[in-house]
Design a protein around this motif. Structure first.
Motif, PDB file in Angstrom:
ATOM      1  N   THR A  20       0.850  -1.183   0.000  1.00  0.00           N
ATOM      2  CA  THR A  20       0.000   0.000   0.000  1.00  0.00           C
ATOM      3  C   THR A  20       0.883   1.229   0.000  1.00  0.00           C
ATOM      4  OG1 THR A  20      -1.798  -1.092   1.187  1.00  0.00           O
ATOM      5  CG2 THR A  20      -1.751   1.301   1.265  1.00  0.00           C
ATOM      6  N   THR A  22       0.586   5.371   0.460  1.00  0.00           N
ATOM      7  CA  THR A  22      -0.327   6.397   0.954  1.00  0.00           C
ATOM      8  C   THR A  22       0.129   7.766   0.477  1.00  0.00           C
ATOM      9  OG1 THR A  22      -0.793   5.066   2.910  1.00  0.00           O
ATOM     10  CG2 THR A  22      -1.392   7.387   3.002  1.00  0.00           C
ATOM     11  N   ARG A  35     -11.130  15.084  -2.302  1.00  0.00           N
ATOM     12  CA  ARG A  35     -11.492  13.785  -1.727  1.00  0.00           C
ATOM     13  C   ARG A  35     -12.162  12.873  -2.754  1.00  0.00           C
ATOM     14  NH1 ARG A  35     -11.665  12.482   3.719  1.00  0.00           N
ATOM     15  NH2 ARG A  35     -11.562  14.711   4.295  1.00  0.00           N
ATOM     16  N   ASN A  42      -4.303  13.705  -7.908  1.00  0.00           N
ATOM     17  CA  ASN A  42      -4.951  12.412  -7.662  1.00  0.00           C
ATOM     18  C   ASN A  42      -4.624  11.438  -8.786  1.00  0.00           C
ATOM     19  OD1 ASN A  42      -7.527  14.418  -6.544  1.00  0.00           O
ATOM     20  ND2 ASN A  42      -6.766  12.831  -5.187  1.00  0.00           N
ATOM     21  N   GLU A  46      -2.514   7.901  -8.654  1.00  0.00           N
ATOM     22  CA  GLU A  46      -3.042   6.626  -9.153  1.00  0.00           C
ATOM     23  C   GLU A  46      -2.061   5.985 -10.133  1.00  0.00           C
ATOM     24  OE1 GLU A  46      -6.797   7.654 -10.850  1.00  0.00           O
ATOM     25  OE2 GLU A  46      -7.635   8.325  -8.925  1.00  0.00           O
ATOM     26  N   LYS A  55      -1.573  -0.743  -3.798  1.00  0.00           N
ATOM     27  CA  LYS A  55      -2.884  -0.184  -3.512  1.00  0.00           C
ATOM     28  C   LYS A  55      -2.689   1.255  -3.042  1.00  0.00           C
ATOM     29  CE  LYS A  55      -6.844  -0.737  -0.384  1.00  0.00           C
ATOM     30  NZ  LYS A  55      -7.392  -1.539   0.743  1.00  0.00           N
ATOM     31  N   LEU A  56      -3.502   2.171  -3.564  1.00  0.00           N
ATOM     32  CA  LEU A  56      -3.381   3.581  -3.195  1.00  0.00           C
ATOM     33  C   LEU A  56      -4.345   3.930  -2.080  1.00  0.00           C
ATOM     34  CD1 LEU A  56      -2.243   6.444  -3.777  1.00  0.00           C
ATOM     35  CD2 LEU A  56      -4.124   6.729  -5.424  1.00  0.00           C
ATOM     36  N   SER A  57      -3.832   4.591  -1.055  1.00  0.00           N
ATOM     37  CA  SER A  57      -4.679   5.162  -0.008  1.00  0.00           C
ATOM     38  C   SER A  57      -4.263   6.614   0.196  1.00  0.00           C
ATOM     39  CB  SER A  57      -4.549   4.376   1.303  1.00  0.00           C
ATOM     40  OG  SER A  57      -3.240   4.503   1.838  1.00  0.00           O
ATOM     41  N   TYR A  58      -5.044   7.360   0.959  1.00  0.00           N
ATOM     42  CA  TYR A  58      -4.775   8.781   1.175  1.00  0.00           C
ATOM     43  C   TYR A  58      -4.777   9.140   2.648  1.00  0.00           C
ATOM     44  CZ  TYR A  58      -5.488   9.973  -3.778  1.00  0.00           C
ATOM     45  OH  TYR A  58      -5.374  10.077  -5.139  1.00  0.00           O
ATOM     46  N   CYS A  77       2.006   9.397   5.667  1.00  0.00           N
ATOM     47  CA  CYS A  77       1.853   9.080   4.249  1.00  0.00           C
ATOM     48  C   CYS A  77       3.237   8.886   3.653  1.00  0.00           C
ATOM     49  CB  CYS A  77       1.088  10.183   3.521  1.00  0.00           C
ATOM     50  SG  CYS A  77       1.710  11.848   3.843  1.00  0.00           S
TER      51      CYS A  77
END
Length: 262
Positions: A20, A22, A35, A42, A46, A55-58, A77
């Motif tokens: 992951t 972030t 968001r 963004n 990606e 996997k991308l998270s914020y 992050c």
């Protein structure tokens, strides 16, 4: 039964091994990020995560004073997709674009070929961006003040009313309404909102690009990581190099004024 257990075990092992990444991002800051994932930062995040099979998270954090300290350097992050290339608090990638502050005027007013030394600026209603809770000045504001152009200048904070969408767009809307005649605005913000304006707007780079040898109007923008994460930095640099054509198209889609270094 054993087959079922084996499948579950394999799934758990795969899940545990999934990487992951972030991203640090502002939840209400188009054209950069929001968001809903609608900003070009963004999209870049990606792209980076996808190419690195992650996997991308914020972590959502409003871009205020202390942003790097409270996000990247607190290890909340892994990367920030839109940091100035010379920021010392982080390690920065190769620049993926260079932009400029621009003059924004109404096309019908015919205010072509403005420069910081244009005498017309002394008679026009001018808007400039302010950054920081203490309303600290941006380079164009310093440049105008150095020329004694102060009384006809109004400041617009980048933060604005954060309960409303796109608070930094207020300065562009002020030009549309006629509250001000010309605004000096960071290029990506100006390009994005001018393209959506109900009245035709004109954008021209602020020149000279370097004022008094200390106030640049152009900046390189990179992806930032923690200084101790050189492995991720090299991986991101590889993605930026491989995807340079797609990144140029992404910036063009968002009407980002891209300039070459002088």
């Amino acid at each position: 039964m054993r087959t079922a257990l084996a499948i579950v075990a394999a799934f758990l092992l795969a899940s545990c091994g999934e990487r992951t990444l972030t991203a640090c991002a502002d939840p209400n800051n188009l054209p950069f990020s929001n968001r809903a994932g609608q900003g070009f930062e963004n999209k870049l995040a990606e792209m980076i995560a996808g190419d690195l099979h992650a996997k991308l998270s914020y972590v959502w954090w409003a871009q205020r004073r202390g942003y790097v300290r409270n996000t990247l350097n607190e290890q909340k992050c892994d990367f920030w997709p839109g940091i100035g290339s010379n920021v010392e608090m982080a390690a920065t990638s190769r620049p993926y674009y260079r932009s400029t502050y621009v003059f924004v005027t109404r096309a019908k007013d015919g205010l072509n070929h403005l420069t910081l030394d244009d005498p017309r600026l002394r008679k026009l209603k001018i808007g400039v961006q302010m950054v920081g809770d203490d309303a600290s000045n941006t380079p164009p504001a310093h440049a105008l003040a150095r020329r004694g152009i102060v009384a006809n200048v109004r400041g617009y904070t980048l933060y604005g009313d954060y309960s409303k969408p796109n608070p930094p767009s207020e300065i562009i809307e002020a030009v549309q309404r006629g509250d001000i005649d010309v605004a000096l605005v960071w290029g990506p913000l100006a390009g994005y909102f001018a393209a959506k304006a109900p009245v035709p707007l004109r954008l021209e780079p602020v020149t000279p690009w370097m004022d008094a040898m200390q106030w640049p109007m152009q900046f390189d923008v990179s992806v930032g990581v923690r200084k101790d994460d050189q492995k991720l930095l090299k991986q991101i640099d590889s993605v930026l190099a491989a995807r340079s054509g797609e990144i140029r198209k992404l910036l063009a889609d968002y009407h980002v004024p891209v300039v070459e270094a002088p």
